[in-house]
Structure formats: C-alpha cells, structure tokens
Scaffold this active site. Structure first.
Site, PDB file in Angstrom:
ATOM      1  N   LYS A   1      14.448  22.714 -29.948  1.00 13.72           N
ATOM      2  CA  LYS A   1      13.657  23.863 -29.490  1.00 13.72           C
ATOM      3  C   LYS A   1      14.274  24.478 -28.238  1.00 13.72           C
ATOM      4  CE  LYS A   1       9.287  25.993 -28.840  1.00 13.72           C
ATOM      5  NZ  LYS A   1       7.847  26.002 -29.045  1.00 13.72           N
TER       6      LYS A   1
ATOM      7  N   HIS B   1       3.831  28.994 -40.500  1.00 12.04           N
ATOM      8  CA  HIS B   1       2.782  29.396 -39.560  1.00 12.04           C
ATOM      9  C   HIS B   1       1.983  30.617 -40.023  1.00 12.04           C
ATOM     10  CE1 HIS B   1       4.537  26.419 -37.013  1.00 12.04           C
ATOM     11  NE2 HIS B   1       3.767  26.713 -35.992  1.00 12.04           N
TER      12      HIS B   1
ATOM     13  N   HIS C   1      -1.668  29.691 -39.909  1.00  9.95           N
ATOM     14  CA  HIS C   1      -2.638  30.308 -38.995  1.00  9.95           C
ATOM     15  C   HIS C   1      -3.768  30.958 -39.782  1.00  9.95           C
ATOM     16  CE1 HIS C   1       0.245  30.747 -35.302  1.00  9.95           C
ATOM     17  NE2 HIS C   1      -0.248  29.547 -35.425  1.00  9.95           N
TER      18      HIS C   1
ATOM     19  N   GLU D   1      11.775  35.814 -29.110  1.00 10.71           N
ATOM     20  CA  GLU D   1      11.622  35.884 -30.564  1.00 10.71           C
ATOM     21  C   GLU D   1      12.071  37.212 -31.159  1.00 10.71           C
ATOM     22  OE1 GLU D   1       8.202  33.626 -32.068  1.00 10.71           O
ATOM     23  OE2 GLU D   1       8.037  35.129 -33.633  1.00 10.71           O
TER      24      GLU D   1
ATOM     25  N   GLU E   1       4.712  19.185 -37.156  1.00  6.45           N
ATOM     26  CA  GLU E   1       5.654  20.014 -36.376  1.00  6.45           C
ATOM     27  C   GLU E   1       7.007  19.319 -36.247  1.00  6.45           C
ATOM     28  OE1 GLU E   1       5.032  23.115 -35.530  1.00  6.45           O
ATOM     29  OE2 GLU E   1       2.902  23.348 -35.043  1.00  6.45           O
TER      30      GLU E   1
ATOM     31  N   HIS F   1      -4.433  22.146 -36.371  1.00  4.65           N
ATOM     32  CA  HIS F   1      -3.300  23.083 -36.408  1.00  4.65           C
ATOM     33  C   HIS F   1      -2.128  22.489 -37.211  1.00  4.65           C
ATOM     34  CE1 HIS F   1      -0.503  26.170 -35.116  1.00  4.65           C
ATOM     35  NE2 HIS F   1       0.331  25.223 -34.772  1.00  4.65           N
TER      36      HIS F   1
ATOM     37  N   ARG G   1      14.274  32.588 -33.069  1.00  6.30           N
ATOM     38  CA  ARG G   1      13.072  31.838 -32.688  1.00  6.30           C
ATOM     39  C   ARG G   1      11.969  31.960 -33.740  1.00  6.30           C
ATOM     40  NH1 ARG G   1      10.038  31.138 -26.824  1.00  6.30           N
ATOM     41  NH2 ARG G   1       8.433  29.750 -27.646  1.00  6.30           N
TER      42      ARG G   1
ATOM     43  N   ASN H   1       8.501  29.431 -36.788  1.00  2.00           N
ATOM     44  CA  ASN H   1       7.192  29.715 -37.379  1.00  2.00           C
ATOM     45  C   ASN H   1       7.148  29.396 -38.867  1.00  2.00           C
ATOM     46  OD1 ASN H   1       5.902  30.722 -35.032  1.00  2.00           O
ATOM     47  ND2 ASN H   1       7.165  32.545 -35.213  1.00  2.00           N
TER      48      ASN H   1
ATOM     49  N   ARG I   1      -0.584  38.329 -11.611  1.00  2.00           N
ATOM     50  CA  ARG I   1       0.584  38.744 -12.430  1.00  2.00           C
ATOM     51  C   ARG I   1       1.622  37.646 -12.606  1.00  2.00           C
ATOM     52  NH1 ARG I   1      -0.054  43.574  -9.314  1.00  2.00           N
ATOM     53  NH2 ARG I   1      -1.353  45.010 -10.504  1.00  2.00           N
TER      54      ARG I   1
ATOM     55  N   LYS J   1       5.469  30.087 -24.795  1.00  4.04           N
ATOM     56  CA  LYS J   1       4.476  30.904 -25.509  1.00  4.04           C
ATOM     57  C   LYS J   1       3.102  30.453 -25.047  1.00  4.04           C
ATOM     58  CE  LYS J   1       6.586  32.247 -29.863  1.00  4.04           C
ATOM     59  NZ  LYS J   1       6.524  32.078 -31.336  1.00  4.04           N
TER      60      LYS J   1
HETATM   61  P1  NAD Z   1      -5.446  19.823 -28.953  1.00  3.94           P
HETATM   62  O1  NAD Z   1      -4.931  20.333 -27.696  1.00  3.94           O
HETATM   63  O2  NAD Z   1      -6.783  20.297 -29.413  1.00  3.94           O
HETATM   64  O3  NAD Z   1      -5.433  18.234 -28.910  1.00  3.94           O
HETATM   65  C1  NAD Z   1      -5.892  17.515 -30.013  1.00  3.94           C
HETATM   66  C2  NAD Z   1      -7.021  16.534 -29.638  1.00  3.94           C
HETATM   67  O4  NAD Z   1      -6.458  15.411 -28.992  1.00  3.94           O
HETATM   68  C3  NAD Z   1      -8.031  17.112 -28.676  1.00  3.94           C
HETATM   69  O5  NAD Z   1      -9.296  16.588 -29.001  1.00  3.94           O
HETATM   70  C4  NAD Z   1      -7.564  16.552 -27.338  1.00  3.94           C
HETATM   71  O6  NAD Z   1      -8.576  16.504 -26.377  1.00  3.94           O
HETATM   72  C5  NAD Z   1      -7.110  15.188 -27.744  1.00  3.94           C
HETATM   73  N1  NAD Z   1      -6.117  14.559 -26.909  1.00  3.94           N
HETATM   74  C6  NAD Z   1      -5.068  15.137 -26.272  1.00  3.94           C
HETATM   75  N2  NAD Z   1      -4.274  14.205 -25.761  1.00  3.94           N
HETATM   76  C7  NAD Z   1      -4.832  13.014 -26.043  1.00  3.94           C
HETATM   77  C8  NAD Z   1      -4.463  11.671 -25.793  1.00  3.94           C
HETATM   78  N3  NAD Z   1      -3.300  11.368 -25.206  1.00  3.94           N
HETATM   79  N4  NAD Z   1      -5.291  10.680 -26.199  1.00  3.94           N
HETATM   80  C9  NAD Z   1      -6.436  10.975 -26.859  1.00  3.94           C
HETATM   81  N5  NAD Z   1      -6.822  12.223 -27.167  1.00  3.94           N
HETATM   82  C10 NAD Z   1      -6.012  13.218 -26.758  1.00  3.94           C
HETATM   83  O7  NAD Z   1      -4.440  20.153 -30.170  1.00  3.94           O
HETATM   84  P2  NAD Z   1      -2.843  20.125 -30.297  1.00  3.94           P
HETATM   85  O8  NAD Z   1      -2.590  19.750 -31.705  1.00  3.94           O
HETATM   86  O9  NAD Z   1      -2.222  19.383 -29.209  1.00  3.94           O
HETATM   87  O10 NAD Z   1      -2.441  21.646 -30.082  1.00  3.94           O
HETATM   88  C11 NAD Z   1      -2.847  22.646 -30.982  1.00  3.94           C
HETATM   89  C12 NAD Z   1      -2.751  23.974 -30.273  1.00  3.94           C
HETATM   90  O11 NAD Z   1      -1.381  24.218 -29.909  1.00  3.94           O
HETATM   91  C13 NAD Z   1      -3.162  25.151 -31.111  1.00  3.94           C
HETATM   92  O12 NAD Z   1      -3.993  25.977 -30.353  1.00  3.94           O
HETATM   93  C14 NAD Z   1      -1.878  25.862 -31.440  1.00  3.94           C
HETATM   94  O13 NAD Z   1      -2.047  27.236 -31.635  1.00  3.94           O
HETATM   95  C15 NAD Z   1      -1.053  25.560 -30.220  1.00  3.94           C
HETATM   96  N6  NAD Z   1       0.391  25.639 -30.420  1.00  3.94           N
HETATM   97  C16 NAD Z   1       1.099  26.400 -29.563  1.00  3.94           C
HETATM   98  C17 NAD Z   1       2.472  26.473 -29.687  1.00  3.94           C
HETATM   99  C18 NAD Z   1       3.267  27.248 -28.673  1.00  3.94           C
HETATM  100  O14 NAD Z   1       4.466  27.446 -28.870  1.00  3.94           O
HETATM  101  N7  NAD Z   1       2.670  27.656 -27.572  1.00  3.94           N
HETATM  102  C19 NAD Z   1       3.129  25.778 -30.696  1.00  3.94           C
HETATM  103  C20 NAD Z   1       2.361  25.008 -31.567  1.00  3.94           C
HETATM  104  C21 NAD Z   1       0.985  24.938 -31.415  1.00  3.94           C
HETATM  105  N1  GLY Z   2       5.906  27.354 -31.815  1.00  5.91           N
HETATM  106  C1  GLY Z   2       6.803  28.420 -32.116  1.00  5.91           C
HETATM  107  C2  GLY Z   2       7.553  28.893 -30.914  1.00  5.91           C
HETATM  108  O1  GLY Z   2       7.435  28.356 -29.846  1.00  5.91           O
HETATM  109  O2  GLY Z   2       8.266  29.837 -31.023  1.00  5.91           O
END
Ligand code: NAD
Ligand code: GLY
Length: 369
Positions: free
Chosen positions: A232, A253, A257, A242, A190, A270, A246, A250, A126, A148
C-alpha cells in the site's frame, strides 16, 4: 517491550511518514511522541477499545513530556457512528481543550475511528496533525495507511471526506489478541485483496499460511501485515490522490460498499462486504470473458477458508444495489467504472460496464464464473 520492530516509509516528500510495526508498541511512547505536533493531544477512541488500550497509550505518551495537554474522547462503537455528528463531537472536544493548530489527534481503534478522527483532523482549522494507532487487522493493513479519511451519510458510505495523511502509523500487533474472531476474518478479506489485485505470489503465500494466520501465529500475522503495508505504501507514494493505480485498491469495493449500505450499516462487516464484492468483480470479469473462471473459484475458496461470505445476502434488490453503485466516487460523468481483473494478481479499471451483466452477478443468474 517491543521486539523485532519493523518500519516502512510512505514516501510523500515533506509529508512522508513511517509505519512502525511491532508487538508492544503501545507501551513505547517514542514513536508516538516523535509524531506529535504542538501542546495538545486529543486521543479519539471508542467504548470497546478504551478499556482495553487507552490507559497504556496515555501513560506511554505522558511519560516523556509532562507539559503535553492530553484530552480523551470516547465515542460509541460501530460504523453507525462514523457520522458528521461524531465529527462534531471531535471538534467540540478540541474547542473545549482550547486547541488551535497546535494540536495532534491520535486515533486509537479500528477503521471507523481512524477514518473519523482523520476526517476531523483534516477539517479542524483547515488541517492539523494526526496519528493512526490501528487496533483491527483491517485498519492495520489498509485504512490507517494512505490518508483517506471520511464519514458516512445515510445515502452512502464515505461520501464526505478528505485526503489527509497521518504523521505516523503505529501498529501494535499485540492488540490483535483481543480482536473478535469475526473481525479478524473480516480483516483478512483486505489482506487477500492485496494478493488478488496485484501480487499472485502473495496470494499463493496466503493459501499456504491460512491455518497459521487464522491461529494468529505472530510471525505469520506480522509478515502479512508488513507485506500489505509495503504494497500500500508503494501505491500511495505513486498515486496519492487516486488518479490511476490507487483505484485498484478498491477491488470489490463498488459492489461491497453498495451491499454494505443496502443491507444496513452494521449487518455486514466492511471486510465481509469486500469479500463478497471481490467475488462479484471476479465473476463479472469471467462472465465478460476478461479472466479465467478458475481464478474466481480460487478466490472464493481462499475467502471461504478464512470464514468469509462470498455471495450477496438473500433478499436484497439488485436494482437498489446498482443504484447505490452508481453513487460510487470512481464513476465519471454518470458512467459506472469498476475494478475488475484479468485473474489473480491482475486488477484493472473497467469503464462503462453493462448494467445487465452486473445485475446477473448480483442475482446469481447468467454464466457461471
Ligand atoms: P471498526 O473500526 O468498527 O472495528 C471493528 C470492531 O472491533 C469494533 O467493534 C471495534 O470497537 C472493535 N475493536 C477494534 N480494535 C479492537 C481490539 N484490538 N480488540 C477488540 N475489539 C476491537 O471496523 P474496521 O473493520 O476496523 O474498519 C472498518 C471501517 O474502515 C469502515 O468504515 C471502512 O469504510 C473503513 N475503511 C477505510 C479505508 C481507508 O482507506 N480509509 C480502507 C478500508 C476500510
Ligand atoms: N482503501 C483504499 C485506499 O486507501 O485507496
């Protein structure tokens, strides 16, 4: 060694935490050790990031406390693995380590690892502590901050998740040196989002510093990351779960998405999907008479300067995309709610947006914005 370290606080009362930004922080175990709770640490990373950075992080962590029990889980790479199955592997690793609540998960990687590891931390017994060590630009400026966490289902992105704040976010800007150019560009979508949604001066700064940012000039990149994290952190402190403001984060988004899901996870990154989504939202705003069309053009031009796509991929069925948009978490009682804008720096929530107007933007028909 780290130099010119900056710290930004996310103010959430007893759950407040620092975002530490600097080059070389992976080798400085202090901020990481300060955030560890308990005897067990599980580092969750992937097969791409592990060979690059795991050993440095592990050594820095172990250096200060030889009683710490450190386990490692290396997952397959990519959005296709942000799943309940991967979360189950995190739970199995925690069970194997005989961890109870006396444990901290450290997420080393991009947004996929951060979202997944954070989700597992929210669920294990939990809720246990976790620390974000983001290694992509996108994760540094957005996903690692704000708590998130989620995994995807075949039916849509991030459908299963929890709000669960990390104990710390540790951003080693040096890790961006190995990030593939396409991933860096996706991260800038972003970054541009922050200017587009609420900070026209930052948008103008990005227009002026695009070349330096694309050349990964350390000062420009660190300034941009710190600016986004500050924006942020403020929004999250005012509206953690949110209820209002917040949701503006998006921008792009709901379109993004849906486009990401419709085109199959992994074909659009993404950030690329968000770039297209922001332009769709801006164009829709212009078509509805809410915003000047010239601002859509300025947004498209900046995204294109960063090498990002600005129109939906050919061959997608607009009604399939709209169907996916209707699954979005922001919708209320079956009514579509979108983040639109009044122009650069002025995002706003719009309820009950006409489906025909959305279809026109997705198919490129209708008024030009
Ligand atoms: P990712 O985590 O897939 O990373 C992109 C690629 O880069 C992957 O192949 C990874 O292995 C590689 N990589 C990572 N760091 C590296 C480095 N320093 N050197 C070389 N390669 C590296 O993608 P992302 O764009 O980081 O994240 C996308 C994800 O984030 C999505 O799932 C999206 O939904 C999520 N997201 C979440 C929030 C949130 O608020 N939680 C906000 C925006 C996006
Ligand atoms: N990425 C949108 C949020 O964190 O609210």
């Amino acid at each position: 060694m780290s130099s010119a370290v900056q710290t930004i606080a996310v103010e959430l009362g007893a759950r407040s935490y620092p975002i530490t930004i600097g080059s070389g922080l992976l080798d400085d175990g202090a901020p990481l050790r300060d955030a560890i709770v308990g005897r067990h640490v599980l580092i969750v990373t992937n097969e791409v990031v592990a060979p690059l950075y795991l050993q440095r992080l592990r050594s820095a962590l172990a250096r200060g406390d030889n009683k710490l029990h450190i386990s490692i889980l290396i997952l397959a790479d990519g959005e296709a693995h942000k799943t309940l199955d991967s979360a189950a592997r995190v739970f199995a690793a925690l069970a194997e380590a005989k961890a109870n609540r006396d444990a901290t998960i450290v997420a080393l990687g991009g947004g996929v690892i951060g979202d997944l590891a954070g989700f597992a931390a929210a669920c294990w017994m939990r809720g246990i502590a976790f620390v974000q060590v983001p290694t992509t630009l996108l994760a540094m400026v957005d996903s690692s901050v704000g708590g998130k966490t989620a995994v995807d289902l075949p039916q849509g992105k991030n459908l299963v998740g929890a709000f669960h704040q990390p104990r710390a976010v540790i951003i080693d800007t040096g890790t961006l040196a190995t990030l593939p150019a396409r991933e860096l560009r996706a991260g800038f979508a972003e970054v541009i989002k922050y200017g587009a949604l609420g900070d026209a001066a930052f948008f103008a700064w990005l227009e002026q510093h695009a070349s330096a940012l694309l050349a990964r000039e350390a000062q420009a990149v660190t300034t941009a990351i710190a600016h986004c994290c500050e924006q942020k952190a403020g929004i999250v402190a005012r509206d953690e779960t949110e209820r209002g403001e917040r949701a503006l984060l998006n921008l792009g988004h709901t379109f993004g998405h849906a486009l990401e899901t419709a085109s199959g996870y992994g074909s659009l990154l993404h950030g690329e999907a968000i770039a297209i989504g922001m332009v769709c939202a801006a164009r829709l705003s212009a078509n509805l008479g809410r915003a000047p069309a010239v601002d859509t053009q300025r947004l498209s031009a900046l995204l294109e300067r960063f090498g990002l796509p600005t129109t939906p991929p050919a061959g997608l069925d607009a009604d399939d995309v709209i169907g996916l948009m209707q699954l979005d978490k922001k919708n209320l009682s079956g009514r579509l709610r979108l983040i639109l804008w009044r122009g650069i720096g002025q995002a706003e929530m719009a309820a009950d947006v006409d489906i025909d107007a959305i279809r026109a933007v997705l198919t490129g028909s209708g008024a030009e914005g």
